[in-house]
Design a protein around this motif. Structure first.
Motif, PDB file in Angstrom:
ATOM      1  N   ALA A   1      21.194  45.783  34.862  1.00  0.00           N
ATOM      2  CA  ALA A   1      20.265  46.682  34.172  1.00  0.00           C
ATOM      3  C   ALA A   1      20.483  48.093  34.705  1.00  0.00           C
ATOM      4  O   ALA A   1      20.618  48.306  35.913  1.00  0.00           O
ATOM      5  N   TRP A   2      20.520  49.029  33.757  1.00  0.00           N
ATOM      6  CA  TRP A   2      20.673  50.421  34.166  1.00  0.00           C
ATOM      7  C   TRP A   2      19.317  50.999  34.514  1.00  0.00           C
ATOM      8  O   TRP A   2      18.300  50.689  33.873  1.00  0.00           O
TER       9      TRP A   2
ATOM     10  N   ASP B   1      23.030  39.178  35.741  1.00  0.00           N
ATOM     11  CA  ASP B   1      22.392  40.162  34.869  1.00  0.00           C
ATOM     12  C   ASP B   1      22.570  41.536  35.474  1.00  0.00           C
ATOM     13  O   ASP B   1      22.800  41.682  36.678  1.00  0.00           O
TER      14      ASP B   1
ATOM     15  N   ASP C   1      24.446  45.702  29.874  1.00  0.00           N
ATOM     16  CA  ASP C   1      23.351  46.618  29.564  1.00  0.00           C
ATOM     17  C   ASP C   1      23.941  47.953  29.128  1.00  0.00           C
ATOM     18  O   ASP C   1      24.944  48.427  29.672  1.00  0.00           O
ATOM     19  N   TRP C   2      23.305  48.492  28.125  1.00  0.00           N
ATOM     20  CA  TRP C   2      23.764  49.750  27.546  1.00  0.00           C
ATOM     21  C   TRP C   2      22.950  50.860  28.180  1.00  0.00           C
ATOM     22  O   TRP C   2      21.719  50.806  28.209  1.00  0.00           O
ATOM     23  N   ASN C   3      23.647  51.836  28.660  1.00  0.00           N
ATOM     24  CA  ASN C   3      22.957  52.913  29.355  1.00  0.00           C
ATOM     25  C   ASN C   3      22.272  53.822  28.352  1.00  0.00           C
ATOM     26  O   ASN C   3      22.924  54.415  27.483  1.00  0.00           O
TER      27      ASN C   3
ATOM     28  N   LYS D   1      24.371  38.068  25.310  1.00  0.00           N
ATOM     29  CA  LYS D   1      23.411  39.147  25.082  1.00  0.00           C
ATOM     30  C   LYS D   1      23.860  39.946  23.878  1.00  0.00           C
ATOM     31  O   LYS D   1      25.056  40.046  23.593  1.00  0.00           O
TER      32      LYS D   1
ATOM     33  N   ARG E   1      11.628  50.640  32.567  1.00  0.00           N
ATOM     34  CA  ARG E   1      12.175  51.920  32.123  1.00  0.00           C
ATOM     35  C   ARG E   1      11.202  53.056  32.376  1.00  0.00           C
ATOM     36  O   ARG E   1      11.602  54.209  32.472  1.00  0.00           O
TER      37      ARG E   1
ATOM     38  N   SER F   1      26.031  38.896  30.979  1.00  0.00           N
ATOM     39  CA  SER F   1      25.088  39.866  30.425  1.00  0.00           C
ATOM     40  C   SER F   1      25.752  41.246  30.427  1.00  0.00           C
ATOM     41  O   SER F   1      26.857  41.413  30.956  1.00  0.00           O
TER      42      SER F   1
ATOM     43  N   GLN G   1      22.898  43.780  22.008  1.00  0.00           N
ATOM     44  CA  GLN G   1      22.134  45.015  22.180  1.00  0.00           C
ATOM     45  C   GLN G   1      22.676  46.074  21.227  1.00  0.00           C
ATOM     46  O   GLN G   1      23.894  46.250  21.088  1.00  0.00           O
TER      47      GLN G   1
ATOM     48  N   GLN H   1      12.164  39.762  23.681  1.00  0.00           N
ATOM     49  CA  GLN H   1      12.562  41.169  23.587  1.00  0.00           C
ATOM     50  C   GLN H   1      11.336  41.987  23.228  1.00  0.00           C
ATOM     51  O   GLN H   1      10.539  41.613  22.362  1.00  0.00           O
TER      52      GLN H   1
END
Lengths: 833, 360
Positions: B191-192, B189, B148-150, B88, B238, B146, B90, B338
């Protein structure tokens, strides 16, 4: 492009594609067209896609997730990662390794963590099995016998159990593994984990026993009992007893796999804020529990820890509430002996456990009980030590108040519906029958179950029941002959409770007959008060729902036989007594007995039929043999060995002494019974039986006629197996023509008797172990022969093992079916000489 | 369900041989898996998928205002080597923070990518830190599937590893904030949702929601119907945190979850004709999502307006299933998708060695 979104109704901001979107509107037709020509350059991109699709392995997303290790290995040949490096999510607490090479914690619990695989290895043990088989039981005169490798930690006590293991492992050659998912519970015995069974694609609950001899033994006992209950007494899973699916040894821990069940009853009650349940559920639950208890009684097993926590609810079953009896089941041997209990009635209310009840501990060497009655001082001390708080679990002092005011629906007593009131009343009476202290008066499951059933369904039958009870009661006073037909259930209760001897456990009708006759004749006209509960119950409840008071049970002092004095009789005679109901009744006496059983099964009255005890006993003996395919060896053993046994034990009944050892006197009846052992019976057996002393144990589970009293029968055969080591091994013992088997069997009663009195647990264990061992074979055979369906095509009327120089042949027979498994010994690593 | 009226643009593009005027393609010398939009600059990062230790991250620039095939091009000066194929990529979601690019493969790497100079003479992104949580004893760390960026708390990055753990990094300090054994099997995976709430999917077939305030427990939102069917991808809406979408391995279905009704998906989208590989929620809407798969289609779905009753067996979806509203045929298996908040009109897909910008 506009989208007709209803802005107002939309919960969030809407979205619509821009005017110049690359997308087009989806339509099913479009999709089909695209499907027809998948490589159509509709959007003007690739023309090579069809070629690529052919060579495409897996989507990148899969190769970077599930297959990422392989992908990385391709990227970097040196890369390696093993799941063993994953951090372990420990489920066991504490998880600090102490014992067993770091596998166990300080409590001897196996340290469980998620994804730990409990493996039931069933392969590569064939040689062990065979060498053990041959060395220990001298099946074949092989010279080069491989030494039996003892891989079990507590070998001295569990030799028969070893055989079980080995048998199973040999016969089912695949190994199963259970992947631990989560912890379900931890207890003194060990842990229970929810596991994934890859073989069946199901969750199972696996009990991992502590790595300590005491717990191991206890668990072995549980295994024995459960397989007995499952396979023999409840083969179709109808009696709400938890199913044991597998058992095995893993890292010195005995593991038992059960079916996965739901919450326990206590949790259910707690979810209801401990306000109780509606009467109809109480009734449903009770009936199912009683059903299970009756089965257990048939099996001669007492559930020593029946409590809400041990009743699990199966959410998915058809019956909706399935119950089980699992933990801490034990054979009667763990109970305080009856003489203590009897004394206790006078002297105090409490027992103290002065030794471990676990076999293998010091209690084994004791003379019998691990219990003794507390002295008054001790009771006082105990009372004073106990804090006052918490002793009153219920705010009402009386049972009826408690039940009537139980806040199951925020209803007070006044506005309870009438039906509910009547049910409450019934429950009060029901409970009074159960909490009767005097074991003679206390209701047995059969008794209770019948009442319960009748209360529920058979209103029309109600007048009959008390009536028949009454009649039986009235005529019974002078002669106890047939009280068992009706009152047998009641006899059960006290009997079981007091018995300290496993040989009691098969509550067979003949034993009851005999005993009650004895009781009747000796007691003279003392009326059997236990009829009264029936009377008041069956008729009274519905008729006068208003007054629970007069229904009190056990008001009349019942002078019943101290059950202990009868201990040996039911066991010994049960072997023969149970079978007549299966048919082939030669004499009216036997028929009477059979009918009696039949009736008892249905809880109906039976007209009294006076009958001298010895005769009946004899007749049952005979018919027992005729009715059932008892194996020749066993019969023979009994025919000869038992005669002495009868001599010694029967008198003890008449003399009213709690007599366990050899007794003397009154040889006439036994001798007659011995004389009536007809050799014709012996000859009447199928050749298979006479050929090999095969065991019928695993076979009798499926009996078409529900009126049959089959469980007893099986128990009896079990009993026999226990009587001596040689008999125990008869299942595997090739009987040679010299009749050595018989000779050794002759010793059986005496031996077992000694064992029983001095060390009941050990014998119990062996007893059931052998059962397991024997039952393991036909089933596995079936599985082997029907690997496709895995259905037990042949449960086996009998099985046998015949060994020649080159081959060993297992045969499993039922009716017309016969499964034969021929093993090449050479192939198994056992070359002749 | 309300279907948008077909527009002339879309309809005309469907059947013609002319290239789609609203799709722009950039070819690279290698197959592509990872994609990331920069929140600040009109830049797209793409990661190669090569079964080789040497992989490459390329930056592509595009013109969101006046798009043209020529303006969508790779920036060779800004490309850099990457060990192992990135699982991934990001960019730092916080536009105000320094422009950072994170990548996950064997470990989590943070690259400094200013992106203010996109000329041929610009310096490539520099590796700022390697965040490695491996034990001293092991030679290799467990691969990251994976991360994920918060968005709310940009110093937090959560990674998903096949060692069953999720690790929350504090990238400012370069330390592990917490590591949770999140699943019984490999985590695929993450996700935040909020600053301290994340969800993860795993090979154990479950979607679990974690709250860093109570690390002892997690909430299982969904479990794949047949236990042990791995879940590969997860997208958390989101805009409306009630909704998540998850992909199962080798499955064409997109499972849409409502965390208020755990266990029962609110919808299963079944119009892909091969396995679905990627899913993304519309960045500025609550009920639209896009999925792409091996059938070469990118499908945009609109969930029914009324929130379905959470009762099991009573989904508010039509019996024949939900049809997507829009479709795009890429003509080859789409590996990546994306749809970024910074450029809501644009979607990027990756198939073969091509990155394609789609106007939506």
């Amino acid at each position: 492009m506009e989208k007709p979104l209803r802005e107002g109704a939309s919960p969030g901001p809407s979205w619509a594609p821009t005017e110049s979107t690359a997308f087009r509107v989806y339509a099913a037709a479009v999709g089909e067209r695209a499907e027809a020509s998948p490589s159509a350059p509709g959007n003007g991109v690739s023309t090579r896609s069809s070629n690529l699709r052919a060579v495409r392995k897996r989507p990148f997303v899969a190769r970077l997730t599930t297959d990422i290790v392989q992908t990385f290995e391709k990227c970097n040949p040196e890369f390696k990662y093993s799941e063993s490096l994953n951090p372990k999510r420990f489920l066991t607490n504490p998880a600090v390794p102490v014992h067993n090479d770091g596998l166990d914690n300080a409590n001897s619990d196996l340290i469980l963590y998620v994804n730990l695989e409990l493996v039931n290895i069933k392969s590569n043990r064939r040689l062990v099995f065979f060498s053990m088989l041959f060395t220990k039981y001298q099946l074949l005169p092989f010279r080069n016998i491989r030494p039996f490798t003892q891989e079990f930690p507590f070998h001295k006590e569990i030799r028969a159990m070893d055989l079980c293991f080995e048998m199973r492992e040999y016969l089912s050659l695949s190994s199963f593994w259970y992947v631990i998912q989560e912890m379900l519970g931890q207890g003194t015995f060990g842990q229970v984990a929810k596991c994934w069974d890859a073989e069946t694609n199901n969750y199972v609950a696996v009990k991992v026993i502590k790595n300590q001899p005491a717990f191991y033994q206890q668990a072995i006992m549980e295994v024995s009992l459960l397989s007995l209950l499952n396979e023999r007494f409840d083969p179709d899973d109808q009696h709400h007893i938890v199913r044991m699916l597998d058992f095995f040894l893993y890292q010195n821990h005995l593991c038992i796999a059960f079916e996965m069940l739901g919450h326990n009853l206590y949790e259910l009650l707690k979810r209801n804020s401990l306000r109780g349940l509606q009467m109809k559920y109480v009734r449903t639950f009770s009936r199912q529990i009683l059903d299970a208890l009756i089965v257990m009684k048939d099996a001669g097993i007492i559930h020593c820890d029946l409590k809400p926590e041990n009743i699990l609810i199966a959410p998915t079953k058809l019956e909706h509430y399935k119950y089980l009896l699992s933990r801490n089941s034990t054979i009667n041997s763990g109970q305080p002996p009856d003489d203590l209990l009897r004394e206790a009635k006078n002297t105090g209310r409490f027992f103290k456990h002065v030794g471990s009840i676990y076999p293998g501990s010091e209690a084994r060497n004791g003379t019998g009980s691990a219990y003794r009655i507390l002295s008054e001082d001790e009771i006082e001390a105990r009372e004073s030590k106990r804090p006052k708080v918490g002793r009153w679990y219920f705010p009402r002092g009386r049972l009826d108040r408690l039940i009537f005011t139980y806040p199951w629906k925020n209803l007070s007593e006044e506005n309870l519906p009438e039906t509910e009131k009547a049910d409450c009343l019934a429950l009060v009476d029901f409970l009074r029958g159960l909490v009767e202290f005097d074991p003679n008066k206390r209701w047995s499951p059969v008794q209770v179950g019948s009442i319960n059933r009748h209360l529920q369904f058979n209103n029309a039958l109600q007048p009959k029941i008390p009536f028949s009870y009454g009649s039986s009661c009235g005529s019974f006073g002078s002669h106890g002959s047939f009280n068992d037909n009706t009152g047998l259930a009641s006899s059960y209760g006290s009997y079981d409770f007091n018995s300290a001897n496993i040989y009691n456990s098969p509550m067979d009708p003949s034993g009851f007959n005999l005993r009650s006759q004895a009781g009747g004749s000796f007691l003279g006209s003392s009326p059997d008060i236990r009829r009264r509960p029936h009377l008041s119950h069956g008729g009274g409840i519905r008729l006068s729902p208003g007054g629970p008071g007069p229904m009190s049970l056990g008001a009349s002092p019942s002078q019943f036989t101290p059950p202990n004095s009868h201990m040996q009789i039911p066991g010994a005679h049960g072997k023969y007594g149970a079978s007549p109901s299966r048919g082939a009744l030669g004499s009216s006496l036997g028929k009477a007995a059979a009918v009696g059983q039949y009736n008892r099964r249905r809880n109906q009255g039976y007209p009294p039929m006076p009958m001298p005890p010895p005769h009946e006993h004899t007749s049952q003996l005979i018919h027992g043999h005729q009715g059932d395919g008892v194996s020749a060896a066993r019969f023979d053993a009994y025919g000869r060995g038992n005669s002495g046994y009868l001599h010694t034990t029967l008198p003890s009944h008449y003399s009213w002494r709690p007599h366990r050892g050899a007794g003397s006197g009154l040889p006439s009846d036994p001798s007659s019974s011995r004389g009536s052992f007809p050799p014709t019976n012996y000859n009447g057996f199928p050749p298979l039986h006479s050929d090999v002393s095969a065991d019928t144990l695993p076979s009798t589970s499926s009996i078409p006629d529900p009126a049959d009293w089959d469980p007893n029968y099986s128990d009896e055969s079990l009993l026999q197996e226990d009587l001596s080591l040689s008999v125990e091994l008869s299942g595997l013992h090739l009987r040679d023509s010299s009749g050595q088997t018989n000779r050794s069997s002759r010793l059986a009663p005496i031996q077992s008797h000694d064992i029983t009195t001095s060390n009941p647990s050990a014998s119990n264990q062996r007893y059931y172990s052998v059962f397991l061992m024997c039952s393991a074979i036909p089933k596995s055979l079936c599985y082997r022969n029907n690997t496709d369906t895995k259905s037990p095509l042949c449960r086996g009327e009998s099985w046998s093992l015949v060994c020649s120089e080159q081959t060993a042949t297992f045969r499993c027979k039922k009716g017309f079916w016969e499964d034969i498994l021929v093993l090449d010994l050479e192939e198994c690593g056992m070359p002749p000489n | 369900m309300d279907l948008p009226k077909p527009t002339s643009t879309a309809a005309s593009s469907a059947g013609t041989e002319t290239p789609n005027p609203h799709a722009f393609t950039c070819e690279l010398p290698h197959s592509i898996y990872a994609l990331a939009f920069s929140p600040t600059a009109p830049v797209l990062a793409s990661g190669s998928f090569l079964e080789d230790l040497h992989n490459r991250v390329s930056l592509l620039s595009f013109d969101p205002v006046r798009p043209s095939a020529a303006s969508f091009r790779a920036l060779p000066a800004l490309s850099f080597d990457h060990p192992y194929p990135p699982t991934k990529l990001q960019f730092n979601p916080c536009a105000a923070a320094p422009s950072l690019l994170a990548s996950s493969a064997d470990t989590l790497r943070i690259w400094h990518a200013p992106l203010d100079d996109l000329s041929a003479s610009a310096a490539p992104p520099e590796l700022r830190s390697v965040l490695d949580n491996r034990k001293a004893s092991s030679e290799f760390s467990a691969p990251l599937t994976s991360f994920d960026w918060n968005e709310v708390e940009p110093r937090r990055i959560g990674t998903a590893s096949i060692d069953t753990t999720c690790t929350v990094w504090d990238i400012d300090r370069g330390v592990v904030e917490t590591q949770l054994i999140a699943h019984d099997k490999a985590v695929h995976d993450i996700a935040w949702g909020e600053a301290g709430v994340f969800a993860s999917v795993s090979a154990d077939g479950s979607v679990r929601v974690f709250d860093l305030r109570d690390k002892e427990h997690s909430t299982i939102v969904y479990e794949s119907p047949r236990p042990d069917t791995p879940l590969l991808r997860l997208a958390w809406n989101r805009f409306d945190l009630r909704y998540m979408a998850a992909l199962l391995m080798d499955s064409s279905a997109v499972v849409v979850l409502d965390i208020r009704a755990p266990g029962v998906p609110v919808a299963e989208l079944h119009r892909h004709r091969a396995c679905a590989n990627a899913v993304a929620w519309a960045p500025q809407a609550s009920r639209h999502l896009c999925s792409a798969g091996d059938d070469g289609q990118a499908l945009i779905w609109e969930l029914p307006e009324t929130a379905p009753a959470p009762a099991p067996g009573a989904p508010a979806v039509p019996a024949e299933g939900i049809d997507p509203v829009l479709v795009y045929d890429a003509g080859a298996e789409i590996n990546q998708l994306q749809w970024a908040a910074a450029h809501p009109d644009w979607m990027a897909i990756a198939f073969e060695n091509k990155v394609q910008l789609l106007r939506v």
